[in-house]
Design an enzyme around this catalytic site. Structure first.
Site, PDB file in Angstrom:
ATOM      1  N   HIS A 134       1.489 -22.598 -43.191  1.00  0.00           N
ATOM      2  CA  HIS A 134       0.849 -21.935 -44.335  1.00  0.00           C
ATOM      3  C   HIS A 134       1.866 -21.086 -45.111  1.00  0.00           C
ATOM      4  O   HIS A 134       1.964 -21.181 -46.332  1.00  0.00           O
ATOM      5  CB  HIS A 134      -0.321 -21.065 -43.878  1.00  0.00           C
ATOM      6  CG  HIS A 134      -0.814 -20.147 -44.954  1.00  0.00           C
ATOM      7  ND1 HIS A 134      -1.611 -20.579 -45.989  1.00  0.00           N
ATOM      8  CD2 HIS A 134      -0.570 -18.837 -45.194  1.00  0.00           C
ATOM      9  CE1 HIS A 134      -1.847 -19.566 -46.814  1.00  0.00           C
ATOM     10  NE2 HIS A 134      -1.220 -18.492 -46.360  1.00  0.00           N
ATOM     11  N   HIS A 139       3.378 -20.847 -49.495  1.00  0.00           N
ATOM     12  CA  HIS A 139       3.768 -19.730 -50.361  1.00  0.00           C
ATOM     13  C   HIS A 139       5.167 -19.835 -50.965  1.00  0.00           C
ATOM     14  O   HIS A 139       5.397 -19.336 -52.065  1.00  0.00           O
ATOM     15  CB  HIS A 139       3.728 -18.407 -49.581  1.00  0.00           C
ATOM     16  CG  HIS A 139       2.351 -17.874 -49.350  1.00  0.00           C
ATOM     17  ND1 HIS A 139       1.618 -17.283 -50.344  1.00  0.00           N
ATOM     18  CD2 HIS A 139       1.571 -17.834 -48.237  1.00  0.00           C
ATOM     19  CE1 HIS A 139       0.442 -16.893 -49.851  1.00  0.00           C
ATOM     20  NE2 HIS A 139       0.380 -17.220 -48.579  1.00  0.00           N
ATOM     21  N   GLU A 182      -3.619 -16.853 -53.063  1.00  0.00           N
ATOM     22  CA  GLU A 182      -4.153 -17.713 -51.994  1.00  0.00           C
ATOM     23  C   GLU A 182      -5.034 -18.858 -52.500  1.00  0.00           C
ATOM     24  O   GLU A 182      -4.958 -19.959 -51.967  1.00  0.00           O
ATOM     25  CB  GLU A 182      -4.954 -16.871 -50.982  1.00  0.00           C
ATOM     26  CG  GLU A 182      -4.114 -15.849 -50.211  1.00  0.00           C
ATOM     27  CD  GLU A 182      -3.122 -16.466 -49.212  1.00  0.00           C
ATOM     28  OE1 GLU A 182      -3.089 -17.701 -49.059  1.00  0.00           O
ATOM     29  OE2 GLU A 182      -2.365 -15.685 -48.609  1.00  0.00           O
ATOM     30  N   SER A 201      -2.073 -25.394 -48.265  1.00  0.00           N
ATOM     31  CA  SER A 201      -1.831 -25.687 -46.850  1.00  0.00           C
ATOM     32  C   SER A 201      -3.073 -26.250 -46.158  1.00  0.00           C
ATOM     33  O   SER A 201      -3.088 -26.384 -44.941  1.00  0.00           O
ATOM     34  CB  SER A 201      -1.313 -24.431 -46.127  1.00  0.00           C
ATOM     35  OG  SER A 201      -2.254 -23.368 -46.210  1.00  0.00           O
TER      36      SER A 201
HETATM   37 CO    CO Z   1      -1.149 -16.647 -47.287  1.00  0.00          CO
END
Ligand code: CO
Ligand code: PHE
Length: 296
Positions: A134, A139, A182, A201
């Site tokens: 993730h 990111h 997010e 993700s």
């Molecule tokens: Co995150």
């Protein structure tokens, strides 16, 4: 140096309890097992394929520019050479979730904390807390984009500042992070695309957020977003759509949030499911299968 720990949540009689850690470590790359590399490879191939026409072009280009591939878990040092040169950001390896203020301080210093350990094979489709896949896959690629990179730093600095104002401003900022960094969507000439790491993700949510009739898709408005509750245990009921990273930057970095927090003080937060008359609606969701409780 002591062995890096794998800090995960704990199950207690009161349920799921997150555990926080502040240690910054060296990525113990030689300690990854063949199974760890295989989990990375499997997730990488699957998401790369799903995201081909679903992720924003900036994300896809940066995956390639950073040399990420399915063969092995990337080395943070290799990523850092490219990232530092592009935008001055740097990954730091951490053992798990950081306390909020520590996290803000790292972002403000252009340091992005990445969990060193990766989920197990039986957690491929869902894991409750951030792991290496993730954090790194979701990111880091957008930190190669200069505008988004500056937004993330400003967010960290804004968080440090908000923490001196109290809990409500912090909750406002957390919602902003949730619905942008997010779970954000971006409007492009080719249609809506994903830029939020929580979606990037996740196989299921990558499809759901763009193709399903269930969720709302609403134009981004900073105050609206800072008042809106969200879900942590299911797909989002609402996604907010930005027109571009410049719009996000101008709406968040330029204004002084002090008076905005003040105006929002004591206001009742908006449920995750709600569509307001003032919203710019891309899609009004059918809401099929939604449970009414559980908004954070
Ligand atoms: Co995150
Ligand atoms: N402009 C905000 C403030 O005055 C800081 C901020 C920047 C918040 C970027 C979020 C994102 O506090």
């Amino acid at each position: 140096m002591t062995e890096p720990r794998r800090v995960e949540h704990q199950m207690t009689d009161k349920g799921y309890v997150p555990v926080y850690t502040t240690a910054v470590i060296a990525q113990p790359w030689s300690q990854y097992s063949a199974a760890d590399h295989a989990v990375w490879g499997q997730l990488f191939r699957r998401q790369r394929e799903i995201l081909r026409d679903r992720a924003c072009p900036e994300f896809l280009a940066s995956i390639d520019a950073l040399g990420m591939g399915d063969a092995q878990i990337p080395k943070f040092d290799d990523i850092n050479r490219l990232l530092l040169e592009a935008t001055g950001w740097k990954l730091i390896a951490v053992e798990g979730l950081l306390p909020e203020l520590t996290f803000f301080e790292h972002l403000a210093a252009r340091e992005f904390p990445v969990t060193w350990w990766i989920r197990r094979a039986d957690q491929i489709d869902y894991i409750a807390e951030p792991d290496l896949f993730h954090d790194l896959f979701g990111h880091v690629p957008l930190l190669m984009n200069p505008v988004f990179a500056d937004y993330m730093q400003a967010y960290g600095a804004g968080g440090v500042r908000a923490s001196t104002f109290g809990n409500e401003p912090l909750a406002n900022l957390t919602r902003l992070y949730w619905y942008t960094v997010e779970f954000g969507l971006i409007n492009t000439p080719q249609g809506l695309r994903i830029y939020g790491a929580g979606i990037l993700s996740s196989k299921g949510e990558s499809i759901h957020c763009l193709e399903s009739e269930v969720p709302n898709r609403i134009g981004f408005d900073v105050q609206r977003v800072m008042q809106t509750r969200y879900r942590i245990d299911s797909f989002q009921k609402t996604y907010f759509v930005i027109d571009g990273f410049e719009q996000l930057f101008q709406a968040t970095v330029d204004p002084d949030f002090g008076p905005i927090y003040y105006r929002m003080k004591g206001a009742e937060p908006i449920p995750a499911a709600t569509v307001l008359d003032s919203d710019r609606v891309f899609q009004r969701g059918s809401g099929t299968g939604w449970s009414n409780d559980g908004d954070v």
